[in-house]
Scaffold this motif. Structure first.
Motif, PDB file in Angstrom:
ATOM      1  N   ILE A  53     100.655-145.693  78.858  1.00 43.88           N
ATOM      2  CA  ILE A  53     101.957-145.084  79.149  1.00 43.88           C
ATOM      3  C   ILE A  53     102.357-144.137  78.017  1.00 43.88           C
ATOM      4  O   ILE A  53     102.818-143.018  78.252  1.00 43.88           O
ATOM      5  N   GLY A  54     102.211-144.602  76.778  1.00 44.52           N
ATOM      6  CA  GLY A  54     102.550-143.764  75.635  1.00 44.52           C
ATOM      7  C   GLY A  54     101.673-142.528  75.561  1.00 44.52           C
ATOM      8  O   GLY A  54     102.174-141.408  75.339  1.00 44.52           O
ATOM      9  N   PHE A  55     100.364-142.721  75.763  1.00 43.14           N
ATOM     10  CA  PHE A  55      99.450-141.577  75.753  1.00 43.14           C
ATOM     11  C   PHE A  55      99.826-140.575  76.851  1.00 43.14           C
ATOM     12  O   PHE A  55      99.803-139.362  76.637  1.00 43.14           O
ATOM     13  N   ALA A  56     100.167-141.094  78.044  1.00 43.97           N
ATOM     14  CA  ALA A  56     100.508-140.216  79.164  1.00 43.97           C
ATOM     15  C   ALA A  56     101.797-139.453  78.890  1.00 43.97           C
ATOM     16  O   ALA A  56     101.918-138.273  79.241  1.00 43.97           O
ATOM     17  N   ALA A  57     102.778-140.119  78.256  1.00 42.50           N
ATOM     18  CA  ALA A  57     104.045-139.450  77.951  1.00 42.50           C
ATOM     19  C   ALA A  57     103.827-138.289  76.983  1.00 42.50           C
ATOM     20  O   ALA A  57     104.404-137.201  77.146  1.00 42.50           O
ATOM     21  N   VAL A  58     102.985-138.512  75.975  1.00 41.42           N
ATOM     22  CA  VAL A  58     102.696-137.455  75.002  1.00 41.42           C
ATOM     23  C   VAL A  58     101.987-136.280  75.672  1.00 41.42           C
ATOM     24  O   VAL A  58     102.340-135.111  75.466  1.00 41.42           O
ATOM     25  N   MET A  59     100.993-136.570  76.508  1.00 39.98           N
ATOM     26  CA  MET A  59     100.243-135.502  77.163  1.00 39.98           C
ATOM     27  C   MET A  59     101.081-134.780  78.209  1.00 39.98           C
ATOM     28  O   MET A  59     100.911-133.578  78.434  1.00 39.98           O
ATOM     29  N   SER A  60     101.999-135.524  78.855  1.00 37.19           N
ATOM     30  CA  SER A  60     102.883-134.896  79.829  1.00 37.19           C
ATOM     31  C   SER A  60     103.739-133.817  79.156  1.00 37.19           C
ATOM     32  O   SER A  60     103.977-132.750  79.730  1.00 37.19           O
ATOM     33  N   TRP A  61     104.169-134.107  77.939  1.00 37.93           N
ATOM     34  CA  TRP A  61     104.962-133.115  77.198  1.00 37.93           C
ATOM     35  C   TRP A  61     104.081-131.983  76.678  1.00 37.93           C
ATOM     36  O   TRP A  61     104.430-130.801  76.787  1.00 37.93           O
TER      37      TRP A  61
END
Length: 298
Positions: A258-266
């Motif tokens: 989830i954290g990795f996805a949030a960073v990449m989403s931004w």
């Protein structure tokens, strides 16, 4: 000279490292898939990925094990795992077109709830009351993310929920196969099954294939190839982790995705989750981290 066996603590530490790295690779793969979905059909993206995986694993297995490396004692399990992963990949392709990367990942992270519940029965793994409470907390966090009025509550969230169910079954089967088969052999069959099943769909697109591939830039073709290598490595790490540690103990570490996805989403799409989405993802992460700590302490 005989190698010294790994201690249980070192064995579990390596498994945790593998599962966290696989979470990073899966978040990267999802971001790349979401980007490519604007330029290519789902069949083209998935066939390219699975064909590359099949080719890489064929060379690896042949070089390391020879002919015996392609033998499997559980062809039914291998076929089911390949079909499940292909289904997850296709669902994720459509889900990522409908939902932001971080929110989609958070919904799919309901998977550890089902895995923890079923592993107590399917894999005979002990699951204590505190861990059950923490898993339920992760479920509540997911409900906060997809709350009514968020724009995610509806058909798009349903796609993510179906993906979550398929991912749960895939994780349990992978955990079971990890104790029965060579992980490289399993990855070989997963790639071959996906390639074979997708080939007729790819051929049905006819003249659209050359035109689509010709329209891609060198960077997009490179990303398409990279997704195959990233997916192959991520799922191989997943199998190897499950061969070292139980599914109920390892699944909470997948919350790091989830954290990795949030960073990449931004970074890639310039999308940041809203306040309540962050609250829900925070609840999921805290419950997952506490569950992981309980597993390490035990």
């Amino acid at each position: 000279m005989t190698a010294m066996p790994q201690s249980p603590a070192r064995h579990s530490t390596s498994a945790i490292g593998m599962i966290v790295l696989s979470a990073l690779l899966f978040a990267t793969m999802d971001a790349g898939t979401k980007y490519l979905s604007a330029f290519m059909s789902v069949v083209m993206v998935l066939w390219s990925r699975y064909t590359l995986q099949a080719g890489v694993m064929t060379l690896w297995v042949w070089r390391k094990y020879g002919v015996r490396g392609f033998r499997t004692g559980h062809p039914g399990f291998q076929l089911l795992r390949g079909v499940l992963l292909l289904s997850i990949s296709a669902l994720a392709f459509f889900g990522l077109k409908l939902l932001p990367l971080a929110e989609f990942t958070a919904i799919v992270m309901l998977s550890p709830v089902l895995v923890t519940a079923i592993s107590a029965w399917f894999l005979n793994e002990p699951v204590g009351k505190v861990r059950w409470l923490l898993v339920c907390g992760g479920f509540i966090g997911t409900l906060v993310v997809i709350r009514p009025g968020s724009g995610l509550f509806g058909a798009s969230a349903l796609v993510a929920l179906v993906t979550m169910v398929a991912a749960s079954a895939y994780s349990l089967l992978t955990s079971r196969l990890a104790a029965l088969e060579n992980p490289h052999t399993t990855q070989f069959y997963t790639g071959v099954i996906g390639t074979v099943l997708l080939a007729p769909l790819l051929l049905s697109q006819g003249d659209a294939l050359p035109a689509t591939f010709a329209s891609l830039s060198a960077a997009q073709i490179g990303l398409l190839c990279a997704l195959g290598l990233i997916g192959t490595t991520g799922h191989l790490l997943l199998i190897m982790a499950f061969s070292r540690m139980g599914a109920a103990s390892l699944m909470p570490f997948t919350y790091t995705q989830i954290g990795f996805a949030a960073v990449m989403s931004w970074m890639v799409f310039r999308h940041a989750p809203d306040f309540w989405a962050w609250v829900g993802m925070g609840i999921i992460a805290v419950c997952g981290g506490a569950t992981a700590w309980l597993g390490r302490r035990r």
